[in-house]
Design a protein around this motif. Sequence first.
Motif, PDB file in Angstrom:
ATOM      1  N   ALA A  48      55.795  27.991   0.772  1.00 39.84           N
ATOM      2  CA  ALA A  48      56.411  27.282  -0.350  1.00 39.84           C
ATOM      3  C   ALA A  48      57.200  26.064   0.127  1.00 39.84           C
ATOM      4  CB  ALA A  48      57.328  28.228  -1.120  1.00 39.84           C
ATOM      5  N   GLU A  49      57.553  26.020   1.413  1.00 39.79           N
ATOM      6  CA  GLU A  49      58.327  24.904   1.964  1.00 39.79           C
ATOM      7  C   GLU A  49      57.454  23.761   2.482  1.00 39.79           C
ATOM      8  OE1 GLU A  49      59.109  28.188   2.873  1.00 39.79           O
ATOM      9  OE2 GLU A  49      60.614  28.166   1.280  1.00 39.79           O
ATOM     10  N   THR A  50      56.139  23.907   2.423  1.00 41.32           N
ATOM     11  CA  THR A  50      55.248  22.848   2.888  1.00 41.32           C
ATOM     12  C   THR A  50      55.503  21.569   2.096  1.00 41.32           C
ATOM     13  OG1 THR A  50      53.538  24.426   3.549  1.00 41.32           O
ATOM     14  CG2 THR A  50      52.815  22.165   3.127  1.00 41.32           C
ATOM     15  N   ALA A  51      55.630  20.451   2.822  1.00 48.44           N
ATOM     16  CA  ALA A  51      55.855  19.165   2.168  1.00 48.44           C
ATOM     17  C   ALA A  51      54.617  18.755   1.377  1.00 48.44           C
ATOM     18  CB  ALA A  51      56.177  18.097   3.206  1.00 48.44           C
ATOM     19  N   PRO A  52      54.808  18.247   0.161  1.00 51.81           N
ATOM     20  CA  PRO A  52      53.651  17.731  -0.582  1.00 51.81           C
ATOM     21  C   PRO A  52      52.979  16.622   0.230  1.00 51.81           C
ATOM     22  CG  PRO A  52      55.577  17.881  -1.999  1.00 51.81           C
ATOM     23  CD  PRO A  52      56.041  18.123  -0.593  1.00 51.81           C
ATOM     24  N   THR A  53      51.683  16.715   0.399  1.00 49.56           N
ATOM     25  CA  THR A  53      50.931  15.763   1.212  1.00 49.56           C
ATOM     26  C   THR A  53      49.583  15.521   0.558  1.00 49.56           C
ATOM     27  OG1 THR A  53      51.968  16.691   3.197  1.00 49.56           O
ATOM     28  CG2 THR A  53      50.014  15.326   3.529  1.00 49.56           C
ATOM     29  N   ARG A  54      49.186  14.273   0.483  1.00 49.87           N
ATOM     30  CA  ARG A  54      47.856  13.960  -0.044  1.00 49.87           C
ATOM     31  C   ARG A  54      46.874  13.971   1.108  1.00 49.87           C
ATOM     32  NH1 ARG A  54      47.933   9.223  -4.366  1.00 49.87           N
ATOM     33  NH2 ARG A  54      45.781   9.927  -4.482  1.00 49.87           N
ATOM     34  N   LEU A  55      45.818  14.767   0.945  1.00 50.02           N
ATOM     35  CA  LEU A  55      44.783  14.882   1.964  1.00 50.02           C
ATOM     36  C   LEU A  55      43.470  14.369   1.393  1.00 50.02           C
ATOM     37  CD1 LEU A  55      45.564  18.528   3.132  1.00 50.02           C
ATOM     38  CD2 LEU A  55      46.310  16.418   4.241  1.00 50.02           C
TER      39      LEU A  55
ATOM     40  N   TYR B 263      40.262  18.210   6.668  1.00 53.91           N
ATOM     41  CA  TYR B 263      41.055  17.343   5.813  1.00 53.91           C
ATOM     42  C   TYR B 263      41.949  16.480   6.684  1.00 53.91           C
ATOM     43  CZ  TYR B 263      39.829  20.379   1.893  1.00 53.91           C
ATOM     44  OH  TYR B 263      39.143  21.091   0.950  1.00 53.91           O
ATOM     45  N   GLU B 264      42.044  15.210   6.342  1.00 58.40           N
ATOM     46  CA  GLU B 264      42.962  14.293   7.015  1.00 58.40           C
ATOM     47  C   GLU B 264      44.007  13.840   6.021  1.00 58.40           C
ATOM     48  OE1 GLU B 264      40.553  11.052   8.432  1.00 58.40           O
ATOM     49  OE2 GLU B 264      39.931  12.168  10.215  1.00 58.40           O
ATOM     50  N   ARG B 265      45.169  13.497   6.559  1.00 60.42           N
ATOM     51  CA  ARG B 265      46.210  12.934   5.706  1.00 60.42           C
ATOM     52  C   ARG B 265      45.689  11.638   5.118  1.00 60.42           C
ATOM     53  NH1 ARG B 265      52.108  12.070   7.839  1.00 60.42           N
ATOM     54  NH2 ARG B 265      51.193  13.606   9.183  1.00 60.42           N
ATOM     55  N   GLU B 266      45.864  11.475   3.827  1.00 62.62           N
ATOM     56  CA  GLU B 266      45.397  10.264   3.166  1.00 62.62           C
ATOM     57  C   GLU B 266      46.410   9.149   3.415  1.00 62.62           C
ATOM     58  OE1 GLU B 266      43.570   8.948  -1.135  1.00 62.62           O
ATOM     59  OE2 GLU B 266      44.834  10.717  -1.035  1.00 62.62           O
ATOM     60  N   VAL B 267      45.897   8.007   3.822  1.00 65.41           N
ATOM     61  CA  VAL B 267      46.757   6.852   4.025  1.00 65.41           C
ATOM     62  C   VAL B 267      46.865   6.152   2.681  1.00 65.41           C
ATOM     63  CG1 VAL B 267      47.051   4.678   5.236  1.00 65.41           C
ATOM     64  CG2 VAL B 267      46.022   6.631   6.411  1.00 65.41           C
TER      65      VAL B 267
END
Length: 197
Positions: A161-168, A184-188
């Motif tokens: 639940a503590e995972t930072a919101p991240t766009r992949l 999946y890679e982090r979306e730039v």
Amino acid sequence: MYRTIVIAFSTVDGVTDDPDGRDGTPNGGWAFRHGPEVVAGDKFKLGSILETGVLLLGRRTWQQFSHLWPNRTDDFSAAMNRIPKLVVSRSVTDLSAWKNSSLLSGDDFLDAIEKQKTRHDVVVVGSASIVHALAERDLVDEYRVLVFPDLIGRGTRLFTAETAPTRLRQVSAEVTGPAILVRYEREVLRPFSKELG
């Protein structure tokens, strides 16, 4: 720029602990029930990263692997034995059981990872507490997850639940036996342009 890459075995419902059953959990062994060929070799498609990167492992994962890999001689095992290994621990002092292993203090490993990324790709293997710490701070650049067709219900999950919101963004999804390797890679994110024309 080099990357922090998390590799993990996972069930469909996101459980990552005890894929081989060694921990003796009630539902352990879920990955290995599909046969050894499903988990053998370079299933995460690391390729040349095994020659140029470093592995990052927690104490428990390192201890399990230090009994498993050193006596194997196939090409993948040789690469696992050659690659530098960074071990995050507050209690282990003797790393002689698996060559090319170095100790990172459990207190400053996040800074050490960022320093390593200036020279190498850092591959995080297993080690849920390390993955959680990195994900909470949005420090993971890529996830390579081998998803098995099992529902476990209880257990340590890849994300908390503590995972930072991240766009992949999905790089690939490849069927490998009964499992699927997803990357999946982090979306730039690009700055929003106000120009319409």
